[in-house]
Design a protein around this motif. Structure first.
Motif, PDB file in Angstrom:
ATOM      1  N   ARG A  57       0.847  -1.189   0.000  1.00 56.87           N
ATOM      2  CA  ARG A  57       0.000   0.000   0.000  1.00 56.87           C
ATOM      3  C   ARG A  57       0.883   1.240   0.000  1.00 56.87           C
ATOM      4  NH1 ARG A  57      -4.396  -1.747  -2.263  1.00 56.87           N
ATOM      5  NH2 ARG A  57      -5.448  -3.374  -1.088  1.00 56.87           N
ATOM      6  N   SER A  58       0.368   2.294  -0.595  1.00 60.05           N
ATOM      7  CA  SER A  58       1.080   3.564  -0.696  1.00 60.05           C
ATOM      8  C   SER A  58       1.739   3.957   0.625  1.00 60.05           C
ATOM      9  CB  SER A  58       0.054   4.618  -1.135  1.00 60.05           C
ATOM     10  OG  SER A  58       0.487   5.896  -0.792  1.00 60.05           O
ATOM     11  N   GLY A  59       3.032   4.223   0.589  1.00 66.04           N
ATOM     12  CA  GLY A  59       3.746   4.713   1.762  1.00 66.04           C
ATOM     13  C   GLY A  59       4.179   3.663   2.760  1.00 66.04           C
ATOM     14  N   VAL A  60       3.813   2.395   2.523  1.00 70.96           N
ATOM     15  CA  VAL A  60       4.129   1.341   3.494  1.00 70.96           C
ATOM     16  C   VAL A  60       5.596   0.927   3.394  1.00 70.96           C
ATOM     17  CG1 VAL A  60       3.805  -1.157   3.822  1.00 70.96           C
ATOM     18  CG2 VAL A  60       1.844   0.368   3.873  1.00 70.96           C
ATOM     19  N   ALA A  61       6.198   0.593   4.538  1.00 73.98           N
ATOM     20  CA  ALA A  61       7.583   0.121   4.565  1.00 73.98           C
ATOM     21  C   ALA A  61       7.604  -1.391   4.775  1.00 73.98           C
ATOM     22  CB  ALA A  61       8.351   0.802   5.690  1.00 73.98           C
ATOM     23  N   VAL A  62       8.417  -2.080   3.987  1.00 72.79           N
ATOM     24  CA  VAL A  62       8.637  -3.505   4.204  1.00 72.79           C
ATOM     25  C   VAL A  62       9.590  -3.640   5.390  1.00 72.79           C
ATOM     26  CG1 VAL A  62       9.602  -5.622   3.196  1.00 72.79           C
ATOM     27  CG2 VAL A  62       8.361  -3.993   1.744  1.00 72.79           C
ATOM     28  N   PRO A  63       9.336  -4.576   6.321  1.00 73.02           N
ATOM     29  CA  PRO A  63      10.264  -4.741   7.443  1.00 73.02           C
ATOM     30  C   PRO A  63      11.688  -4.966   6.939  1.00 73.02           C
ATOM     31  CG  PRO A  63       8.308  -6.102   7.762  1.00 73.02           C
ATOM     32  CD  PRO A  63       8.210  -5.515   6.385  1.00 73.02           C
ATOM     33  N   ALA A  64      12.648  -4.378   7.640  1.00 73.78           N
ATOM     34  CA  ALA A  64      14.050  -4.530   7.251  1.00 73.78           C
ATOM     35  C   ALA A  64      14.402  -6.014   7.175  1.00 73.78           C
ATOM     36  CB  ALA A  64      14.960  -3.832   8.262  1.00 73.78           C
ATOM     37  N   HIS A  65      15.101  -6.379   6.137  1.00 80.12           N
ATOM     38  CA  HIS A  65      15.453  -7.786   5.984  1.00 80.12           C
ATOM     39  C   HIS A  65      16.706  -7.943   5.138  1.00 80.12           C
ATOM     40  CE1 HIS A  65      13.049  -6.865   2.370  1.00 80.12           C
ATOM     41  NE2 HIS A  65      13.799  -7.759   1.752  1.00 80.12           N
ATOM     42  N   THR A  66      17.320  -9.090   5.305  1.00 79.90           N
ATOM     43  CA  THR A  66      18.403  -9.473   4.416  1.00 79.90           C
ATOM     44  C   THR A  66      18.014 -10.800   3.779  1.00 79.90           C
ATOM     45  OG1 THR A  66      20.773  -9.831   4.213  1.00 79.90           O
ATOM     46  CG2 THR A  66      19.735 -10.616   6.227  1.00 79.90           C
ATOM     47  N   HIS A  67      18.914 -11.443   3.078  1.00 77.25           N
ATOM     48  CA  HIS A  67      18.534 -12.570   2.241  1.00 77.25           C
ATOM     49  C   HIS A  67      19.512 -13.716   2.404  1.00 77.25           C
ATOM     50  CE1 HIS A  67      17.737  -8.617   0.610  1.00 77.25           C
ATOM     51  NE2 HIS A  67      16.551  -9.077   0.288  1.00 77.25           N
ATOM     52  N   ALA A  68      18.979 -14.932   2.451  1.00 73.52           N
ATOM     53  CA  ALA A  68      19.861 -16.091   2.493  1.00 73.52           C
ATOM     54  C   ALA A  68      20.433 -16.360   1.107  1.00 73.52           C
ATOM     55  CB  ALA A  68      19.081 -17.307   2.992  1.00 73.52           C
ATOM     56  N   GLY A  69      19.669 -16.001   0.079  1.00 70.72           N
ATOM     57  CA  GLY A  69      20.133 -16.183  -1.292  1.00 70.72           C
ATOM     58  C   GLY A  69      19.973 -14.889  -2.053  1.00 70.72           C
ATOM     59  N   THR A  70      19.336 -14.950  -3.212  1.00 63.60           N
ATOM     60  CA  THR A  70      19.139 -13.738  -3.998  1.00 63.60           C
ATOM     61  C   THR A  70      17.653 -13.404  -4.086  1.00 63.60           C
ATOM     62  OG1 THR A  70      18.987 -14.953  -6.085  1.00 63.60           O
ATOM     63  CG2 THR A  70      21.167 -14.188  -5.409  1.00 63.60           C
ATOM     64  N   GLU A  71      17.386 -12.115  -4.194  1.00 62.33           N
ATOM     65  CA  GLU A  71      16.028 -11.611  -4.334  1.00 62.33           C
ATOM     66  C   GLU A  71      16.006 -10.684  -5.547  1.00 62.33           C
ATOM     67  OE1 GLU A  71      13.359  -9.323  -1.154  1.00 62.33           O
ATOM     68  OE2 GLU A  71      14.765  -8.002  -2.178  1.00 62.33           O
ATOM     69  N   LEU A  72      15.147 -10.994  -6.495  1.00 63.71           N
ATOM     70  CA  LEU A  72      14.948 -10.121  -7.646  1.00 63.71           C
ATOM     71  C   LEU A  72      13.553  -9.532  -7.525  1.00 63.71           C
ATOM     72  CD1 LEU A  72      16.284 -12.509 -10.419  1.00 63.71           C
ATOM     73  CD2 LEU A  72      17.233 -10.251  -9.926  1.00 63.71           C
ATOM     74  N   THR A  73      13.443  -8.231  -7.669  1.00 60.93           N
ATOM     75  CA  THR A  73      12.147  -7.570  -7.575  1.00 60.93           C
ATOM     76  C   THR A  73      11.925  -6.734  -8.822  1.00 60.93           C
ATOM     77  OG1 THR A  73      12.384  -7.431  -5.170  1.00 60.93           O
ATOM     78  CG2 THR A  73      10.735  -6.010  -6.188  1.00 60.93           C
ATOM     79  N   LEU A  74      10.843  -7.017  -9.524  1.00 61.91           N
ATOM     80  CA  LEU A  74      10.478  -6.247 -10.714  1.00 61.91           C
ATOM     81  C   LEU A  74       9.239  -5.424 -10.389  1.00 61.91           C
ATOM     82  CD1 LEU A  74      10.425  -5.542 -13.775  1.00 61.91           C
ATOM     83  CD2 LEU A  74       9.188  -7.684 -14.125  1.00 61.91           C
ATOM     84  N   VAL A  75       9.325  -4.121 -10.563  1.00 61.79           N
ATOM     85  CA  VAL A  75       8.181  -3.256 -10.272  1.00 61.79           C
ATOM     86  C   VAL A  75       7.211  -3.278 -11.450  1.00 61.79           C
ATOM     87  CG1 VAL A  75       7.435  -0.914  -9.698  1.00 61.79           C
ATOM     88  CG2 VAL A  75       9.632  -1.763  -8.843  1.00 61.79           C
ATOM     89  N   LEU A  76       5.926  -3.527 -11.142  1.00 61.60           N
ATOM     90  CA  LEU A  76       4.884  -3.563 -12.172  1.00 61.60           C
ATOM     91  C   LEU A  76       4.007  -2.324 -12.132  1.00 61.60           C
ATOM     92  CD1 LEU A  76       3.924  -7.259 -11.494  1.00 61.60           C
ATOM     93  CD2 LEU A  76       5.170  -6.431 -13.501  1.00 61.60           C
ATOM     94  N   ALA A  77       3.888  -1.725 -10.974  1.00 56.27           N
ATOM     95  CA  ALA A  77       3.094  -0.505 -10.833  1.00 56.27           C
ATOM     96  C   ALA A  77       3.589   0.240  -9.605  1.00 56.27           C
ATOM     97  CB  ALA A  77       1.606  -0.837 -10.683  1.00 56.27           C
ATOM     98  N   GLY A  78       3.417   1.553  -9.608  1.00 49.71           N
ATOM     99  CA  GLY A  78       3.885   2.354  -8.487  1.00 49.71           C
ATOM    100  C   GLY A  78       5.401   2.347  -8.425  1.00 49.71           C
ATOM    101  N   GLY A  79       5.940   2.438  -7.235  1.00 46.07           N
ATOM    102  CA  GLY A  79       7.395   2.439  -7.090  1.00 46.07           C
ATOM    103  C   GLY A  79       7.773   2.289  -5.631  1.00 46.07           C
TER     104      GLY A  79
END
Ligand SMILES: [Zn+2]
Length: 238
Positions: free
Chosen positions: A158-180
């Protein structure tokens, strides 16, 4: 630069390694879905993927069948410095290329143009999907991909929401489809791909004024690092 819809062209791209693996058909289905979806939104990477596929096709044509295999990728790498790839524009009926080069489908009722490669994984409009809430303002919907350890899901912030801080055991790819969204690495909008691994500990925040829809591909579970994150960890499905 902008495309015919007046949207900005992506400025964050998939890596050369991943693009090459995609062209050679050696990446997981989840990664292939993300790359194919990025290609519908990114003429730059689309052109490069076609070059790689042409190179791979030309190599297949001239190799005895029994030598085609693990050596192919290496051969493609070796050819990348070749200034004049043969048959660069030879016709090719690979369905993946077609799916990557076609225009997105007509605008949906929710106003979001979903690229065609992604459409085949969705039975319903976005609002009709059985979203699962991760926390207030963050929903996810896992996609049914097979053939490999990597998982793919849609993530809606949702607009303005923060994802909890996190790191990764492997790799994370994120492709934005709408918004930013933004994190300490920059600002990512429609078509952009963000890459993160165990060296990245980030806290993405969705732009104000518009929900952010992303396609994410993980090859291992996230590790939440904030105070709240440590509480949430056991519930965060990979
Ligand atoms: Zn690109």
């Amino acid at each position: 630069m902008s495309d015919r819809k007046g949207m900005a062209m992506p400025t964050h791209h998939v890596s050369e390694d991943l693009l090459l693996a995609y062209a050679a058909g050696t990446c997981s289905e989840a990664e292939a879905l993300l790359v194919a979806t990025h290609l519908t939104l990114c003429p730059t990477c689309r052109e490069r993927a076609m070059e790689y596929e042409s190179l791979g096709g030309a190599l297949l044509d001239e190799m005895p069948v029994e030598t085609v295999g693990d050596d192919l990728l290496e051969s493609v790498f070796a050819r990348l410095d070749d200034p004049a790839p043969r048959e660069a524009d030879r016709p090719d009926s690979r369905s993946r290329r077609e799916s990557a080069s076609v225009a997105p489908r007509a605008e949906r009722p929710d106003g979001i143009l979903l690229p065609r490669p992604l459409q085949t994984y969705l039975d319903a409009d976005l609002d009709g999907l059985p979203w699962a809430s991760l926390k207030r303002g963050i929903d996810q919907y896992p996609l049914a991909v097979s053939g490999g350890p990597a998982r793919a899901k849609l993530l809606r912030l949702r607009s303005g929401v923060a994802v909890p801080a996190h790191t990764h055991a492997g790799t994370e790819l994120t492709l934005v489809l709408a918004g930013g969204f933004s994190d300490d690495r920059g600002h990512f909008v429609r078509g952009d791909v963000a890459f993160a691994d165990e060296d990245v500990d980030h806290r993405p925040v969705a732009d104000e004024g518009e929900d952010c829809l992303c396609l994410t591909v993980l090859d291992a579970p996230l590790r939440l690092t904030g105070t709240f994150g440590r509480l949430l960890n056991p519930f965060l499905r990979f």
